[in-house]
Design a protein around this motif. Structure first.
Motif, PDB file in Angstrom:
ATOM      1  N   ASN A 330      25.047  -4.519 -32.873  1.00 53.13           N
ATOM      2  CA  ASN A 330      26.468  -4.182 -32.690  1.00 53.13           C
ATOM      3  C   ASN A 330      27.352  -5.072 -33.554  1.00 53.13           C
ATOM      4  OD1 ASN A 330      26.175  -2.107 -30.920  1.00 53.13           O
ATOM      5  ND2 ASN A 330      26.739  -3.244 -29.086  1.00 53.13           N
ATOM      6  N   ALA A 331      27.035  -6.384 -33.556  1.00 51.10           N
ATOM      7  CA  ALA A 331      27.858  -7.332 -34.321  1.00 51.10           C
ATOM      8  C   ALA A 331      27.867  -6.934 -35.793  1.00 51.10           C
ATOM      9  CB  ALA A 331      27.325  -8.748 -34.131  1.00 51.10           C
ATOM     10  N   TYR A 334      29.805  -3.427 -36.223  1.00 54.67           N
ATOM     11  CA  TYR A 334      31.263  -3.449 -36.097  1.00 54.67           C
ATOM     12  C   TYR A 334      31.911  -4.577 -36.896  1.00 54.67           C
ATOM     13  CZ  TYR A 334      30.213   0.002 -32.590  1.00 54.67           C
ATOM     14  OH  TYR A 334      29.741   1.138 -31.966  1.00 54.67           O
ATOM     15  N   ILE A 361      35.801  -5.991 -36.077  1.00 54.91           N
ATOM     16  CA  ILE A 361      37.032  -5.262 -35.756  1.00 54.91           C
ATOM     17  C   ILE A 361      37.626  -5.646 -34.401  1.00 54.91           C
ATOM     18  CG2 ILE A 361      36.431  -3.256 -37.175  1.00 54.91           C
ATOM     19  CD1 ILE A 361      35.508  -1.869 -34.587  1.00 54.91           C
ATOM     20  N   LEU A 371      32.987  -1.562 -21.079  1.00 52.07           N
ATOM     21  CA  LEU A 371      32.096  -1.428 -22.239  1.00 52.07           C
ATOM     22  C   LEU A 371      30.634  -1.161 -21.889  1.00 52.07           C
ATOM     23  CD1 LEU A 371      33.149  -4.126 -24.844  1.00 52.07           C
ATOM     24  CD2 LEU A 371      33.629  -1.683 -24.831  1.00 52.07           C
ATOM     25  N   TYR A 376      30.140   4.839 -22.958  1.00 49.78           N
ATOM     26  CA  TYR A 376      31.538   4.417 -23.123  1.00 49.78           C
ATOM     27  C   TYR A 376      31.695   3.858 -24.538  1.00 49.78           C
ATOM     28  CZ  TYR A 376      36.143   2.601 -22.231  1.00 49.78           C
ATOM     29  OH  TYR A 376      37.494   2.384 -22.288  1.00 49.78           O
ATOM     30  N   ARG A 377      32.671   4.403 -25.242  1.00 47.61           N
ATOM     31  CA  ARG A 377      32.931   3.920 -26.608  1.00 47.61           C
ATOM     32  C   ARG A 377      34.409   3.662 -26.763  1.00 47.61           C
ATOM     33  NH1 ARG A 377      29.360   8.677 -27.720  1.00 47.61           N
ATOM     34  NH2 ARG A 377      27.498   7.905 -28.782  1.00 47.61           N
ATOM     35  N   VAL A 378      34.749   2.595 -27.499  1.00 44.04           N
ATOM     36  CA  VAL A 378      36.164   2.290 -27.730  1.00 44.04           C
ATOM     37  C   VAL A 378      36.742   3.349 -28.668  1.00 44.04           C
ATOM     38  CG1 VAL A 378      37.764   0.605 -28.710  1.00 44.04           C
ATOM     39  CG2 VAL A 378      35.777  -0.159 -27.379  1.00 44.04           C
ATOM     40  N   ASP A 379      35.969   3.647 -29.705  1.00 43.79           N
ATOM     41  CA  ASP A 379      36.420   4.626 -30.691  1.00 43.79           C
ATOM     42  C   ASP A 379      35.220   5.525 -30.999  1.00 43.79           C
ATOM     43  OD1 ASP A 379      36.941   5.977 -33.043  1.00 43.79           O
ATOM     44  OD2 ASP A 379      38.185   4.365 -33.867  1.00 43.79           O
ATOM     45  N   SER A 383      32.117   4.749 -33.617  1.00 46.53           N
ATOM     46  CA  SER A 383      30.780   4.447 -33.095  1.00 46.53           C
ATOM     47  C   SER A 383      29.752   5.403 -33.707  1.00 46.53           C
ATOM     48  CB  SER A 383      30.783   4.564 -31.575  1.00 46.53           C
ATOM     49  OG  SER A 383      29.479   4.728 -31.102  1.00 46.53           O
ATOM     50  N   GLY A 390      26.232   4.709 -27.799  1.00 40.38           N
ATOM     51  CA  GLY A 390      27.057   4.483 -26.603  1.00 40.38           C
ATOM     52  C   GLY A 390      26.228   3.966 -25.434  1.00 40.38           C
ATOM     53  N   LEU A 391      24.951   3.657 -25.705  1.00 39.70           N
ATOM     54  CA  LEU A 391      24.076   3.209 -24.606  1.00 39.70           C
ATOM     55  C   LEU A 391      23.636   1.750 -24.750  1.00 39.70           C
ATOM     56  CD1 LEU A 391      21.805   6.380 -24.429  1.00 39.70           C
ATOM     57  CD2 LEU A 391      23.457   5.640 -22.713  1.00 39.70           C
ATOM     58  N   GLY A 392      23.930   1.174 -25.920  1.00 42.10           N
ATOM     59  CA  GLY A 392      23.425  -0.181 -26.220  1.00 42.10           C
ATOM     60  C   GLY A 392      23.826  -1.217 -25.185  1.00 42.10           C
ATOM     61  N   LEU A 393      25.121  -1.294 -24.847  1.00 43.26           N
ATOM     62  CA  LEU A 393      25.572  -2.345 -23.925  1.00 43.26           C
ATOM     63  C   LEU A 393      25.121  -2.076 -22.491  1.00 43.26           C
ATOM     64  CD1 LEU A 393      29.113  -3.281 -25.303  1.00 43.26           C
ATOM     65  CD2 LEU A 393      26.965  -4.503 -25.557  1.00 43.26           C
ATOM     66  N   SER A 394      24.876  -0.784 -22.164  1.00 43.06           N
ATOM     67  CA  SER A 394      24.289  -0.460 -20.846  1.00 43.06           C
ATOM     68  C   SER A 394      22.913  -1.089 -20.736  1.00 43.06           C
ATOM     69  CB  SER A 394      24.072   1.042 -20.740  1.00 43.06           C
ATOM     70  OG  SER A 394      25.082   1.639 -20.085  1.00 43.06           O
ATOM     71  N   PHE A 419      29.940 -12.133 -27.644  1.00 43.09           N
ATOM     72  CA  PHE A 419      29.166 -11.651 -26.495  1.00 43.09           C
ATOM     73  C   PHE A 419      28.247 -12.798 -26.092  1.00 43.09           C
ATOM     74  CE2 PHE A 419      29.986  -7.059 -26.178  1.00 43.09           C
ATOM     75  CZ  PHE A 419      30.763  -6.879 -27.332  1.00 43.09           C
TER      76      PHE A 419
HETATM   77  P1  ADP Z   1      27.425   1.997 -29.404  1.00 37.77           P
HETATM   78  O1  ADP Z   1      26.056   2.518 -29.591  1.00 37.77           O
HETATM   79  O2  ADP Z   1      28.474   3.020 -29.517  1.00 37.77           O
HETATM   80  O3  ADP Z   1      27.659   0.783 -30.219  1.00 37.77           O
HETATM   81  P2  ADP Z   1      27.371   0.217 -27.143  1.00 37.77           P
HETATM   82  O4  ADP Z   1      27.104   0.472 -25.715  1.00 37.77           O
HETATM   83  O5  ADP Z   1      26.476  -0.726 -27.857  1.00 37.77           O
HETATM   84  O6  ADP Z   1      27.456   1.596 -27.843  1.00 37.77           O
HETATM   85  O7  ADP Z   1      28.854  -0.330 -27.249  1.00 37.77           O
HETATM   86  C1  ADP Z   1      29.896   0.333 -26.585  1.00 37.77           C
HETATM   87  C2  ADP Z   1      31.180   0.255 -27.394  1.00 37.77           C
HETATM   88  O8  ADP Z   1      31.620  -1.110 -27.420  1.00 37.77           O
HETATM   89  C3  ADP Z   1      31.006   0.614 -28.838  1.00 37.77           C
HETATM   90  O9  ADP Z   1      31.186   1.992 -29.009  1.00 37.77           O
HETATM   91  C4  ADP Z   1      32.104  -0.169 -29.528  1.00 37.77           C
HETATM   92  O10 ADP Z   1      33.299   0.552 -29.457  1.00 37.77           O
HETATM   93  C5  ADP Z   1      32.236  -1.412 -28.664  1.00 37.77           C
HETATM   94  N1  ADP Z   1      31.538  -2.589 -29.239  1.00 37.77           N
HETATM   95  C6  ADP Z   1      30.321  -3.059 -28.924  1.00 37.77           C
HETATM   96  N2  ADP Z   1      30.025  -4.168 -29.607  1.00 37.77           N
HETATM   97  C7  ADP Z   1      31.086  -4.429 -30.389  1.00 37.77           C
HETATM   98  C8  ADP Z   1      31.422  -5.463 -31.343  1.00 37.77           C
HETATM   99  N3  ADP Z   1      30.579  -6.443 -31.615  1.00 37.77           N
HETATM  100  N4  ADP Z   1      32.621  -5.405 -31.935  1.00 37.77           N
HETATM  101  C9  ADP Z   1      33.496  -4.405 -31.656  1.00 37.77           C
HETATM  102  N5  ADP Z   1      33.240  -3.403 -30.780  1.00 37.77           N
HETATM  103  C10 ADP Z   1      32.069  -3.402 -30.146  1.00 37.77           C
END
Ligand code: ADP
Length: 439
Positions: A330-331, A334, A361, A371, A376-379, A383, A390-394, A419
């Motif tokens: 993710n790092a 993004y 960003i 998150l 769940y996605r911010v944008d 993403s 959208g499943l990574g942080l889960s 994080f």
């Molecule tokens: P994705 O596969 O969309 O990255 P994640 O579950 O990993 O899904 O993350 C959820 C959302 O959190 C991402 O869609 C992104 O908007 C935001 N996000 C996660 N990690 C970062 C980061 N390091 N910097 C900015 N936004 C992040």
């Protein structure tokens, strides 16, 4: 207001003492005459006390005996007090009856516990769900009657903010949710809820996601294979279709990634506790993850790594790799061109932390609490463009929970994000490495 009985009583005494004194003086036996008069007066009082005693001990509901003066007032007072008490008792009795009826009708088992966890009272649902018997089980220690390691551990922690789920010790097919609710002076309510149906539905949902993901894997692999050969084909027709085929191939790759993430989540969901735990060399694990991060990084994004090699974790290697790997990916994903990603594994007081810091960003504050929700996605667009599922942080949250760790997120739009995975002291183990740091 009733008149004071004392003047009456004094006149009565005078009416006895004065004639007795006169007769005594006339006959010359003053002392004897006074003694007879006062004995008669005392005898009358003893007789009244006897009447009061007989009335109180035999027919308390009947009207009080007739009386004059002080005794009349005493009878009146006692009678009114009794009437008041009877009314109060009736009222309390009605309230208690209603309370018992309403709790008895409740579908949840309710057990009232004394401060030492002995049973004071329970309702009909508790009899049914927890096999309690009235009156035999009153006064018994609740954990002697409901023998469950999960419930014992719950009572031992003394923290009752959340309920604990357990298989019923009386029936393997029944799933119970138990919660202690402290109230009053050190008293507790134990609420037992039958969640068998809910648990089964959860299970069906989990199995469905796992099976559907598994079933979709094979056809998708076949489609990807054909798309790959079409993409690599150099014929004229293939050249014309190159762009759409490339796009189909990318989308198939995304679908495969989603299926893989769903399967990982299902695996984490399926067993509540981590499987066989190992000694995990976190420094080595983090080095590998950083290497992978550097391989996927484009746009001059750098990834550096700083680990305390002396500390490791007791846990499941594959789950920790999944969690840390997702954070580093993710790092990188993004980060903006020329961005820096720092990964740090270190001891912080009693705990151990893995920080993944980027200069990317960032995330607006209002999104941070959500998150780790699935999909769940911010944008959305951003993403997807970056290959996100959208499943990574889960996955990160689940894997950390199973290692008793927490996830702290600090971020500001445009300034990057941190994080932090924080592991408790019980999870930390000493590794036999000589040097303190490495990258
Ligand atoms: P994705 O596969 O969309 O990255 P994640 O579950 O990993 O899904 O993350 C959820 C959302 O959190 C991402 O869609 C992104 O908007 C935001 N996000 C996660 N990690 C970062 C980061 N390091 N910097 C900015 N936004 C992040």
């Amino acid at each position: 207001m009733t008149n004071s009985p004392w003047p009456d009583e004094i006149s009565r005494l005078t009416a006895v003492v004065v004639p007795a004194a006169v007769v005594g003086m006339l006959t010359g036996y003053l002392a004897v005459s006074l003694l007879v008069g006062i004995t008669g007066f005392a005898g009358w009082h003893i007789y009244q006390q006897h009447r009061l005693y007989t009335w109180l001990s035999t027919s308390r509901s009947a009207n009080p005996p007739e009386g004059t003066g002080l005794w009349g007032a005493i009878y009146d007072q006692v009678f009114h007090m009794q009437r008041r008490n009877r009314r109060r008792k009736k009222r309390l009795g009605a309230i208690l009856h209603e309370f018992r009826q309403s709790t008895a009708a409740m579908p949840d088992g309710t057990v009232v516990l004394a401060p030492d966890n002995r049973i004071v009272w329970f309702n009909a649902a508790a009899q049914r769900l927890l096999h309690l018997q009235s009156p035999d089980d009153m006064g018994q220690h609740v954990l002697n009657l409901i023998r469950s390691p999960a419930l014992k551990a719950y009572f031992d922690t003394g923290s009752f903010q959340e309920a604990v789920e357990m298989t019923s010790p009386f029936d393997d097919a029944t799933r119970l949710s138990m919660q202690v609710i402290p109230y009053g002076r050190d008293q507790r309510l134990l609420i037992a809820r039958d969640i068998t149906r809910l648990h089964r539905l959860e299970q069906v949902r989990r199995d469905f996601v796992a099976n559907a993901s598994h079933e979709l894997r094979t056809p998708l692999t076949v489609i990807s294979g054909y798309l790959e050969s079409m993409r690599d084909d150099d014929g004229a027709a293939a050249r014309e279709w190159r762009k759409p085929v490339q796009e189909m191939h990318n989308q198939a790759g995304r679908m495969r990634q989603i299926l893989e993430d769903l399967l990982t989540l299902s695996r984490l969901d399926a067993q509540p506790d981590p499987g066989a735990e190992e000694r995990v060399d976190v420094a080595a694990l983090v080095r590998g993850i950083c290497r992978d991060g550097r391989m996927t990084a484009t746009n001059r994004i750098t990834v550096d790594c700083d680990s305390d090699e002396r500390i490791g974790l007791r846990g499941v290697h594959s789950e920790l790799r999944s969690a840390f790997g997702n954070l580093v990916q993710n790092a990188v994903k993004y980060s903006t061109a020329g961005g820096e990603v720092h990964v740090r594994w270190y001891r912080d007081g009693d705990t151990a932390c893995l920080d993944v810091v980027d200069s990317g960003i960032g995330i607006p504050q209002k999104h941070i609490p959500r998150l780790t929700e699935r999909f769940y996605r911010v944008d959305d667009g951003r993403s997807r463009d970056r290959g996100g599922t959208g499943l990574g942080l889960s996955i990160v949250r689940h894997a950390l929970q199973r290692h008793d760790a927490s996830l702290e997120i600090h971020s500001r739009p445009g300034e990057g994000s941190t994080f932090r995975c924080r592991f408790p002291a019980e999870r930390i183990i000493a590794m036999a490495h000589a040097s303190a740091t490495g990258s």
